[in-house]
Design an enzyme around this catalytic site. Structure first.
Site, PDB file in Angstrom:
ATOM      1  N   LYS A 284       0.802  -1.098  -0.065  1.00 43.09           N
ATOM      2  CA  LYS A 284       0.214  -0.068  -0.122  1.00 43.09           C
ATOM      3  C   LYS A 284       0.881   1.389   0.061  1.00 43.09           C
ATOM      4  O   LYS A 284       1.487   1.474   1.101  1.00 43.09           O
ATOM      5  CB  LYS A 284      -0.797  -0.010   1.113  1.00 43.09           C
ATOM      6  CG  LYS A 284      -1.941   1.107   1.059  1.00 43.09           C
ATOM      7  CD  LYS A 284      -2.633   1.705   2.293  1.00 43.09           C
ATOM      8  CE  LYS A 284      -1.686   2.749   3.130  1.00 43.09           C
ATOM      9  NZ  LYS A 284      -1.919   4.049   2.210  1.00 43.09           N
TER      10      LYS A 284
ATOM     11  N   CYS B  40      13.413  10.244   7.115  1.00 48.12           N
ATOM     12  CA  CYS B  40      13.709   9.846   8.621  1.00 48.12           C
ATOM     13  C   CYS B  40      14.738   9.840   9.318  1.00 48.12           C
ATOM     14  O   CYS B  40      15.048  10.021  10.483  1.00 48.12           O
ATOM     15  CB  CYS B  40      12.649   8.395   8.623  1.00 48.12           C
ATOM     16  SG  CYS B  40      13.598   7.471   7.597  1.00 48.12           S
TER      17      CYS B  40
ATOM     18  N   GLU C  14      10.020   0.670  10.318  1.00 50.26           N
ATOM     19  CA  GLU C  14      11.253   1.725  10.286  1.00 50.26           C
ATOM     20  C   GLU C  14      10.512   2.960  10.635  1.00 50.26           C
ATOM     21  O   GLU C  14       9.606   3.414   9.646  1.00 50.26           O
ATOM     22  CB  GLU C  14      11.753   1.555   8.941  1.00 50.26           C
ATOM     23  CG  GLU C  14      13.009   2.103   8.751  1.00 50.26           C
ATOM     24  CD  GLU C  14      12.851   3.664   8.467  1.00 50.26           C
ATOM     25  OE1 GLU C  14      12.880   4.499   9.287  1.00 50.26           O
ATOM     26  OE2 GLU C  14      12.751   3.692   6.977  1.00 50.26           O
TER      27      GLU C  14
ATOM     28  N   GLU D 267      10.008  15.143  15.873  1.00 49.23           N
ATOM     29  CA  GLU D 267      10.403  14.807  14.501  1.00 49.23           C
ATOM     30  C   GLU D 267       9.700  16.068  13.681  1.00 49.23           C
ATOM     31  O   GLU D 267       8.362  16.080  13.909  1.00 49.23           O
ATOM     32  CB  GLU D 267       9.932  13.634  13.835  1.00 49.23           C
ATOM     33  CG  GLU D 267      10.631  13.479  12.441  1.00 49.23           C
ATOM     34  CD  GLU D 267      10.368  11.839  11.993  1.00 49.23           C
ATOM     35  OE1 GLU D 267       9.358  11.542  12.424  1.00 49.23           O
ATOM     36  OE2 GLU D 267      11.359  11.447  11.465  1.00 49.23           O
TER      37      GLU D 267
HETATM   38  P1  NDP Z   1       1.765   7.696   8.479  1.00 46.71           P
HETATM   39  O1  NDP Z   1       2.744   6.756   9.515  1.00 46.71           O
HETATM   40  O2  NDP Z   1       0.594   7.912   8.762  1.00 46.71           O
HETATM   41  O3  NDP Z   1       1.915   7.017   7.091  1.00 46.71           O
HETATM   42  C1  NDP Z   1       2.585   5.834   6.735  1.00 46.71           C
HETATM   43  C2  NDP Z   1       1.959   5.036   5.801  1.00 46.71           C
HETATM   44  O4  NDP Z   1       1.031   4.362   6.934  1.00 46.71           O
HETATM   45  C3  NDP Z   1       1.149   5.560   4.999  1.00 46.71           C
HETATM   46  O5  NDP Z   1       0.803   4.490   3.559  1.00 46.71           O
HETATM   47  C4  NDP Z   1      -0.309   5.727   5.581  1.00 46.71           C
HETATM   48  O6  NDP Z   1      -1.330   5.727   4.459  1.00 46.71           O
HETATM   49  C5  NDP Z   1      -0.566   4.448   6.461  1.00 46.71           C
HETATM   50  N1  NDP Z   1      -1.124   4.451   7.545  1.00 46.71           N
HETATM   51  C6  NDP Z   1      -1.672   5.463   8.315  1.00 46.71           C
HETATM   52  N2  NDP Z   1      -2.339   5.035   9.232  1.00 46.71           N
HETATM   53  C7  NDP Z   1      -2.356   3.784   9.205  1.00 46.71           C
HETATM   54  C8  NDP Z   1      -2.907   2.638  10.058  1.00 46.71           C
HETATM   55  N3  NDP Z   1      -3.765   2.829  11.056  1.00 46.71           N
HETATM   56  N4  NDP Z   1      -2.619   1.493   9.700  1.00 46.71           N
HETATM   57  C9  NDP Z   1      -1.905   0.884   8.551  1.00 46.71           C
HETATM   58  N5  NDP Z   1      -1.432   1.929   7.902  1.00 46.71           N
HETATM   59  C10 NDP Z   1      -1.706   3.042   8.151  1.00 46.71           C
HETATM   60  O7  NDP Z   1       2.688   8.951   8.511  1.00 46.71           O
HETATM   61  P2  NDP Z   1       1.919  10.494   7.870  1.00 46.71           P
HETATM   62  O8  NDP Z   1       1.999  10.506   6.294  1.00 46.71           O
HETATM   63  O9  NDP Z   1       0.619  10.739   8.689  1.00 46.71           O
HETATM   64  O10 NDP Z   1       2.922  11.303   8.556  1.00 46.71           O
HETATM   65  C11 NDP Z   1       3.112  11.704   9.901  1.00 46.71           C
HETATM   66  C12 NDP Z   1       4.438  12.074  10.409  1.00 46.71           C
HETATM   67  O11 NDP Z   1       5.039  10.728  10.375  1.00 46.71           O
HETATM   68  C13 NDP Z   1       5.213  12.831   9.615  1.00 46.71           C
HETATM   69  O12 NDP Z   1       5.009  14.229   9.999  1.00 46.71           O
HETATM   70  C14 NDP Z   1       6.523  12.517   9.949  1.00 46.71           C
HETATM   71  O13 NDP Z   1       7.035  13.091  11.310  1.00 46.71           O
HETATM   72  C15 NDP Z   1       6.440  11.081   9.992  1.00 46.71           C
HETATM   73  N6  NDP Z   1       6.708  10.086   9.178  1.00 46.71           N
HETATM   74  C16 NDP Z   1       7.954   9.452   8.963  1.00 46.71           C
HETATM   75  C17 NDP Z   1       8.310   8.606   7.943  1.00 46.71           C
HETATM   76  C18 NDP Z   1       9.619   7.938   8.171  1.00 46.71           C
HETATM   77  O14 NDP Z   1       9.948   7.486   6.910  1.00 46.71           O
HETATM   78  N7  NDP Z   1       9.954   7.620   9.218  1.00 46.71           N
HETATM   79  C19 NDP Z   1       7.647   8.773   6.667  1.00 46.71           C
HETATM   80  C20 NDP Z   1       6.457   9.491   6.762  1.00 46.71           C
HETATM   81  C21 NDP Z   1       6.061  10.230   7.898  1.00 46.71           C
HETATM   82  P3  NDP Z   1      -1.634   7.349   4.157  1.00 46.71           P
HETATM   83  O15 NDP Z   1      -0.659   8.046   3.749  1.00 46.71           O
HETATM   84  O16 NDP Z   1      -2.749   6.856   3.082  1.00 46.71           O
HETATM   85  O17 NDP Z   1      -2.462   7.988   5.544  1.00 46.71           O
END
Ligand code: NDP
Length: 475
Positions: free
Chosen positions: A182, A290, A256, A387
């Site tokens: 996904k 990240c 991760e 972060e």
């Molecule tokens: P999320 O953790 O929400 O998104 C990561 C993935 O998980 C996306 O594909 C998201 O879908 C999906 N997802 C969201 N909720 C669920 C759930 N309950 N169960 C399973 N999958 C889920 O990150 P955000 O985009 O909301 O970003 C928020 C914060 O996270 C950022 O500000 C940053 O600080 C951090 N972040 C860290 C990352 C890293 O690489 N460590 C990467 C991205 C964000 P969808 O996008 O459709 O919501």
């Protein structure tokens, strides 16, 4: 500073359909119970395409397709044959790299220079690397006859859409698993283009399935009883929710998650190179990284010099159209993320830190935040602890190596760190003590498929990349 003439990359190389279905069982299919949503270019807010938001019945169909492909084909395909498919995918990614780079930049907002020179080449390299492992799993140090786990559910974020896909799919397939992936809601397009690569490579149907959607689609995948393994990259908050959801089940998990990496500059560091490393550490990919070097620790005796040169360098960064080959800093990926960056930056102001950013004009449309530094930051400040996931650097100082270690480790995270010094012995001394999965010495944000990547503490568990990355997909 002299003016640069515009150097826009052409978007004509990529055909974006007006709407997309889900990639299940080797073909694009309509939703069974889902809705639609749109993906936009964050640099212009132009709608790029309409996507399918997969519902539980769609996720169920994708998992069933992956299970069938696993039972009937992929688990019985010898490693040397699996390798051929992976090599084929790697070569196609390299051949179609320009198409992927343009699409990634349009959908994500990152500069074309980065998608062209970093994201797409690394995605291809990941497939080349794991293709090499597919027939050598018995020599990976994970037992003499390691077996695939089965069906892997993979959930990836929006900051490196294609690269994260490659990090997830390449080792899974090499190890003999099938996958349901996904992509993030705001960046689904390169995953769907990758689906066409699977078709072009004649990958058996169902080995790779791609379901677009938002958090609820991810949740349905995590909750599915026939998924054997979940691999997730994203926020610590969602990572914790996933860990809770699979607790007590047989599902294997790798997470991760976030980071708040220290980039440590000693007084004997080559200052110009260190400044480049600082800039690359926090402004690469708009800081949506990240492992970004978001906490700068500078030895007090060189603080003034480093700060002055950093500001001078920041004034030369060009922010704007991500499709322009001269652009250094592109668009923030979404309105939500921009709001988050703004809010945390305002917290920095309220806590008494001093904000500075070079004068720069922000485009009228789209989501933008200028490269920014905060000085006068203490360890107690939220901008030193949380972060921000944007182009915002918090600067602290230290006097001794021991103090640098203590401050660097004073975080709930532990994904990466950087050390800048001329002394090899000091690099080793620091690397021994820093609680971070990756420690870069006199460089930052370097990725290589042969090298394991992953975190301590709230940065998650499990490793991706290298021989270690196979472990998550074998038993
Ligand atoms: P999320 O953790 O929400 O998104 C990561 C993935 O998980 C996306 O594909 C998201 O879908 C999906 N997802 C969201 N909720 C669920 C759930 N309950 N169960 C399973 N999958 C889920 O990150 P955000 O985009 O909301 O970003 C928020 C914060 O996270 C950022 O500000 C940053 O600080 C951090 N972040 C860290 C990352 C890293 O690489 N460590 C990467 C991205 C964000 P969808 O996008 O459709 O919501």
């Amino acid at each position: 500073m002299f003016e640069y003439a515009p150097a826009p990359e052409s978007r004509s190389i990529v055909d974006i359909a007006s709407s997309y279905g889900l990639f299940i069982g080797g073909e694009f299919v309509d939703t069974r119970d889902g809705h639609t949503f749109k993906t936009i270019s964050p640099a212009s807010e132009e709608v790029l395409a309409e996507l399918t938001e997969a519902g539980p019945a769609d996720v169920d169909a994708a998992v069933a397709a992956a299970r069938r492909a696993y039972d009937r084909v992929w688990s019985k395909t010898p490693g040397r044959e699996r390798a051929k498919y992976l090599y084929r995918i790697a070569r196609i990614l390299a051949e179609r790299s320009r198409e992927f780079a343009v699409l990634e930049t349009l959908d994500n907002g990152k500069p074309i220079r980065e998608s062209r020179d970093v994201d797409v080449p690394l995605a291809s390299a990941w497939f080349f690397y794991y293709a090499g492992w597919a027939d050598k799993l018995a020599y990976a140090g994970l037992g003499s006859d390691p077996q695939p786990v089965g069906v892997a559910g993979q959930i990836i974020p929006w900051n490196f859409p294609l690269m994260m896909l490659a990090w997830k799919i390449a080792p899974a397939l090499a190890a003999g698993n099938t996958v349901v992936l996904k992509p993030a809601e705001t960046t689904p397009l390169t995953a769907l283009l990758f689906a066409s690569v699977c078709q072009q490579a004649e990958l058996p149907p169902g080995v790779v399935n791609i379901v677009t959607g938002a958090g609820a689609t991810g949740q349905a995948l995590v909750a599915h009883p026939d998924v054997d393994k979940i691999a997730f990259t994203g926020s610590t908050e969602v990572g914790k929710a996933i860990a809770r959801a699979v607790a007590g089940t047989d599902t294997k998990v790798t997470l991760e998650l976030g980071g708040k990496a220290a980039n440590v500059i000693f007084d004997d560091a080559p200052v110009d190179q260190a400044v480049e490393g600082i800039v690359n550490g926090i402004f690469f990919n708009q800081g949506h990284v990240c492992c970004a070097g978001s906490r700068l620790l500078v030895q007090e005796s060189v603080y003034d010099e480093v700060l002055e040169r950093l500001k001078r360098r920041m004034a030369t960064l060009r922010l704007g159209d991500p499709m322009d080959k001269n652009t250094d800093v592109g668009a923030i990926n979404s309105r939500e993320q921009l709001t988050r960056i703004r809010e945390l930056s305002e917290v920095g102001d309220a806590e008494g830190a001093q904000r500075w950013s070079a004068a720069c004009e922000l485009p009228e449309h789209g989501f933008w935040f200028p490269p920014t530094i905060f000085t006068g930051v203490t360890q107690a400040h939220r901008i030193a602890r949380e972060e921000i996931f944007g182009p915002v650097l918090s600067i602290l100082t230290f006097r001794t190596p021991a103090e640098a270690v203590e401050k660097a480790n004073n975080t709930p995270y532990g994904l990466s760190a950087g050390v800048w010094t001329e002394k090899g012995s000091r690099i080793l001394w620091m690397a021994d003590r820093l609680r971070a999965g990756v420690v870069w010495a006199n460089t930052f944000n370097r990725f290589d498929p042969t090298s394991p990547f992953g975190g301590y503490k709230e940065s998650g568990h499990g490793r991706e990349g290298g021989r270690h990355g196979l472990e998550a997909y074998l038993r």
